[in-house]
Design a protein around this motif. Structure first.
Motif, PDB file in Angstrom:
ATOM      1  N   ALA A 209       0.812  -1.218   0.000  1.00  0.00           N
ATOM      2  CA  ALA A 209       0.000   0.000   0.000  1.00  0.00           C
ATOM      3  C   ALA A 209       0.844   1.266   0.000  1.00  0.00           C
ATOM      4  O   ALA A 209       0.457   2.273  -0.602  1.00  0.00           O
ATOM      5  CB  ALA A 209      -0.924   0.001   1.221  1.00  0.00           C
ATOM      6  N   TYR A 210       2.016   1.238   0.651  1.00  0.00           N
ATOM      7  CA  TYR A 210       2.768   2.478   0.860  1.00  0.00           C
ATOM      8  C   TYR A 210       3.310   3.099  -0.421  1.00  0.00           C
ATOM      9  O   TYR A 210       3.581   4.302  -0.467  1.00  0.00           O
ATOM     10  CB  TYR A 210       3.928   2.233   1.839  1.00  0.00           C
ATOM     11  N   CYS A 211       3.451   2.292  -1.484  1.00  0.00           N
ATOM     12  CA  CYS A 211       4.091   2.789  -2.705  1.00  0.00           C
ATOM     13  C   CYS A 211       3.167   2.788  -3.917  1.00  0.00           C
ATOM     14  O   CYS A 211       3.622   2.966  -5.048  1.00  0.00           O
ATOM     15  CB  CYS A 211       5.350   1.976  -3.012  1.00  0.00           C
ATOM     16  N   THR A 212       1.872   2.584  -3.701  1.00  0.00           N
ATOM     17  CA  THR A 212       0.900   2.587  -4.787  1.00  0.00           C
ATOM     18  C   THR A 212      -0.089   3.729  -4.583  1.00  0.00           C
ATOM     19  O   THR A 212      -0.377   4.116  -3.437  1.00  0.00           O
ATOM     20  CB  THR A 212       0.127   1.256  -4.850  1.00  0.00           C
ATOM     21  N   ALA A 213      -0.625   4.243  -5.669  1.00  0.00           N
ATOM     22  CA  ALA A 213      -1.562   5.358  -5.562  1.00  0.00           C
ATOM     23  C   ALA A 213      -2.825   4.951  -4.814  1.00  0.00           C
ATOM     24  O   ALA A 213      -3.314   5.679  -3.944  1.00  0.00           O
ATOM     25  CB  ALA A 213      -1.918   5.889  -6.954  1.00  0.00           C
ATOM     26  N   THR A 214      -3.370   3.772  -5.140  1.00  0.00           N
ATOM     27  CA  THR A 214      -4.584   3.333  -4.442  1.00  0.00           C
ATOM     28  C   THR A 214      -4.286   3.069  -2.971  1.00  0.00           C
ATOM     29  O   THR A 214      -5.090   3.394  -2.102  1.00  0.00           O
ATOM     30  CB  THR A 214      -5.165   2.069  -5.089  1.00  0.00           C
ATOM     31  N   GLY A 215      -3.124   2.483  -2.689  1.00  0.00           N
ATOM     32  CA  GLY A 215      -2.760   2.230  -1.298  1.00  0.00           C
ATOM     33  C   GLY A 215      -2.668   3.509  -0.502  1.00  0.00           C
ATOM     34  O   GLY A 215      -3.144   3.589   0.636  1.00  0.00           O
ATOM     35  N   LYS A 216      -2.081   4.544  -1.114  1.00  0.00           N
ATOM     36  CA  LYS A 216      -1.970   5.828  -0.415  1.00  0.00           C
ATOM     37  C   LYS A 216      -3.330   6.485  -0.238  1.00  0.00           C
ATOM     38  O   LYS A 216      -3.557   7.203   0.747  1.00  0.00           O
ATOM     39  CB  LYS A 216      -0.991   6.733  -1.155  1.00  0.00           C
ATOM     40  N   VAL A 217      -4.266   6.229  -1.172  1.00  0.00           N
ATOM     41  CA  VAL A 217      -5.637   6.722  -0.987  1.00  0.00           C
ATOM     42  C   VAL A 217      -6.247   6.107   0.270  1.00  0.00           C
ATOM     43  O   VAL A 217      -6.840   6.802   1.108  1.00  0.00           O
ATOM     44  CB  VAL A 217      -6.508   6.388  -2.221  1.00  0.00           C
ATOM     45  N   PHE A 218      -6.122   4.788   0.411  1.00  0.00           N
ATOM     46  CA  PHE A 218      -6.664   4.123   1.602  1.00  0.00           C
ATOM     47  C   PHE A 218      -5.999   4.651   2.872  1.00  0.00           C
ATOM     48  O   PHE A 218      -6.678   4.926   3.873  1.00  0.00           O
ATOM     49  CB  PHE A 218      -6.475   2.611   1.504  1.00  0.00           C
TER      50      PHE A 218
ATOM     51  N   HIS B 286     -21.612   3.879   2.658  1.00  0.00           N
ATOM     52  CA  HIS B 286     -22.727   4.619   3.262  1.00  0.00           C
ATOM     53  C   HIS B 286     -22.351   5.270   4.591  1.00  0.00           C
ATOM     54  O   HIS B 286     -23.059   6.155   5.063  1.00  0.00           O
ATOM     55  CB  HIS B 286     -23.925   3.694   3.463  1.00  0.00           C
ATOM     56  N   THR B 287     -21.233   4.846   5.189  1.00  0.00           N
ATOM     57  CA  THR B 287     -20.777   5.477   6.433  1.00  0.00           C
ATOM     58  C   THR B 287     -19.760   6.590   6.167  1.00  0.00           C
ATOM     59  O   THR B 287     -19.340   7.267   7.097  1.00  0.00           O
ATOM     60  CB  THR B 287     -20.129   4.441   7.364  1.00  0.00           C
ATOM     61  N   GLY B 288     -19.363   6.743   4.911  1.00  0.00           N
ATOM     62  CA  GLY B 288     -18.338   7.718   4.571  1.00  0.00           C
ATOM     63  C   GLY B 288     -16.933   7.130   4.537  1.00  0.00           C
ATOM     64  O   GLY B 288     -15.981   7.815   4.171  1.00  0.00           O
ATOM     65  N   ALA B 289     -16.803   5.847   4.925  1.00  0.00           N
ATOM     66  CA  ALA B 289     -15.486   5.195   4.918  1.00  0.00           C
ATOM     67  C   ALA B 289     -15.060   4.872   3.488  1.00  0.00           C
ATOM     68  O   ALA B 289     -15.905   4.682   2.607  1.00  0.00           O
ATOM     69  CB  ALA B 289     -15.528   3.923   5.754  1.00  0.00           C
ATOM     70  N   VAL B 290     -13.755   4.786   3.270  1.00  0.00           N
ATOM     71  CA  VAL B 290     -13.227   4.437   1.953  1.00  0.00           C
ATOM     72  C   VAL B 290     -13.111   2.918   1.876  1.00  0.00           C
ATOM     73  O   VAL B 290     -12.300   2.309   2.573  1.00  0.00           O
ATOM     74  CB  VAL B 290     -11.860   5.101   1.706  1.00  0.00           C
ATOM     75  N   THR B 291     -13.922   2.308   1.024  1.00  0.00           N
ATOM     76  CA  THR B 291     -13.973   0.847   0.914  1.00  0.00           C
ATOM     77  C   THR B 291     -13.252   0.339  -0.315  1.00  0.00           C
ATOM     78  O   THR B 291     -12.725  -0.766  -0.320  1.00  0.00           O
ATOM     79  CB  THR B 291     -15.426   0.374   0.868  1.00  0.00           C
TER      80      THR B 291
END
Length: 265
Positions: free
Chosen positions: A147-156, A220-225
């Motif tokens: 996650a630390y080096c990918t764009a989607t990972g950094k989004v999460f 629906h809770t606003g969390a990033v899924t």
């Protein structure tokens, strides 16, 4: 065959249904009356007479879509709404719902588009639309990356709790390319930028000569899924194109969030 005499009752029934649904939406969206809306609130907010509101709300109360407080007389959403919401959430097919948006995004950008989930400390590809161009990014559905080096990972990570970010950092941040962020301090600073900007960038940090942009999808809770990314050769996904691609992603993920019944904070 529908005659003129038959059509009038149908139009009236349709109008009543729309107005009854309006009551439900008013109660769902109203933030100014946390303890429920009065009859006057509903009549004023929906521009209906009190007698009409009483007539429309009666069957909603019968099926517990609307409850009325016996002491204050205020109306609020009833428990059956939770049943409907849960049924919707359980039966939706995320990939099927997102597919049209992903295909449109791939056509607009000319690059490969991914739908990604988060399984700390990694991200997982759950859907993919290939670039229409000959030179493409190599990836596969079910594949995992840090996650630390990918764009989607950094989004999460930008929208995750501190302990989740800590878990990812503790798993290690080795350099995968010459531009990989390898220190917690730089990563945390990058997450601040992502929250402010609305999208993340993998600036050739995970794979040589591949640049990636990503934006979040909220539930629906606003969390990033889930997150959506656009990836391609750095010669095509140039730094100059990042604002354009970021804008496409923000628009696309907003649509997906709405289609999935989600809510952006």
């Amino acid at each position: 065959m529908v005659t003129a005499d038959d059509s009038a009752p149908r139009r009236n029934a349709s109008s009543s249904l729309r107005r009854a649904l309006g009551i439900l939406m008013y109660l769902a969206e109203d933030r100014s009356h946390p303890h429920g809306a009065t009859l006057s609130d509903l009549a004023t907010g929906l521009e209906l007479s009190k007698s009409t509101v009483l007539r429309l709300v009666a069957p909603l109360k019968d099926v517990r879509l609307v409850d009325q407080d016996p002491e204050s007389g205020r109306y609020r959403l009833g428990p059956q709404n939770a049943l409907l919401g849960q049924a919707y959430l359980e039966r939706r097919d995320t990939r099927q719902i997102t597919a049209p948006v992903l295909h449109r995004l791939a056509a607009e950008s000319g690059e490969t588009v991914h739908l990604v989930s988060f399984d700390p400390p990694e991200i997982v590809y759950i859907d993919k639309v290939e670039s229409p161009r000959a030179v493409r990014m190599h990836s596969r559905i079910g594949g995992r990356l840090p996650a630390y080096c990918t764009a989607t990972g950094k989004v999460f990570l930008a929208h995750a709790k501190e302990d989740v970010v800590g878990t990812v950092i503790a798993a290690g941040m080795p350099a995968r390319t010459a531009t990989t962020i390898t220190t917690p301090e730089k990563l945390l600073a990058e997450l601040d930028v992502i929250r402010e900007r609305g999208y993340a960038v993998d600036d050739v940090e995970n794979e040589q000569d591949i640049r990636c942009v990503a934006a979040p999808v909220h539930d629906h809770t606003g969390a990033v899924t889930t997150a959506v990314s656009i990836s391609g050769p750095a010669t095509r996904v140039t730094r100059e194109r990042l604002p354009e691609l970021g804008g496409l992603l923000i628009s696309a993920t907003r649509t997906i969030t709405e289609d999935l019944g989600g809510s952006r904070p």
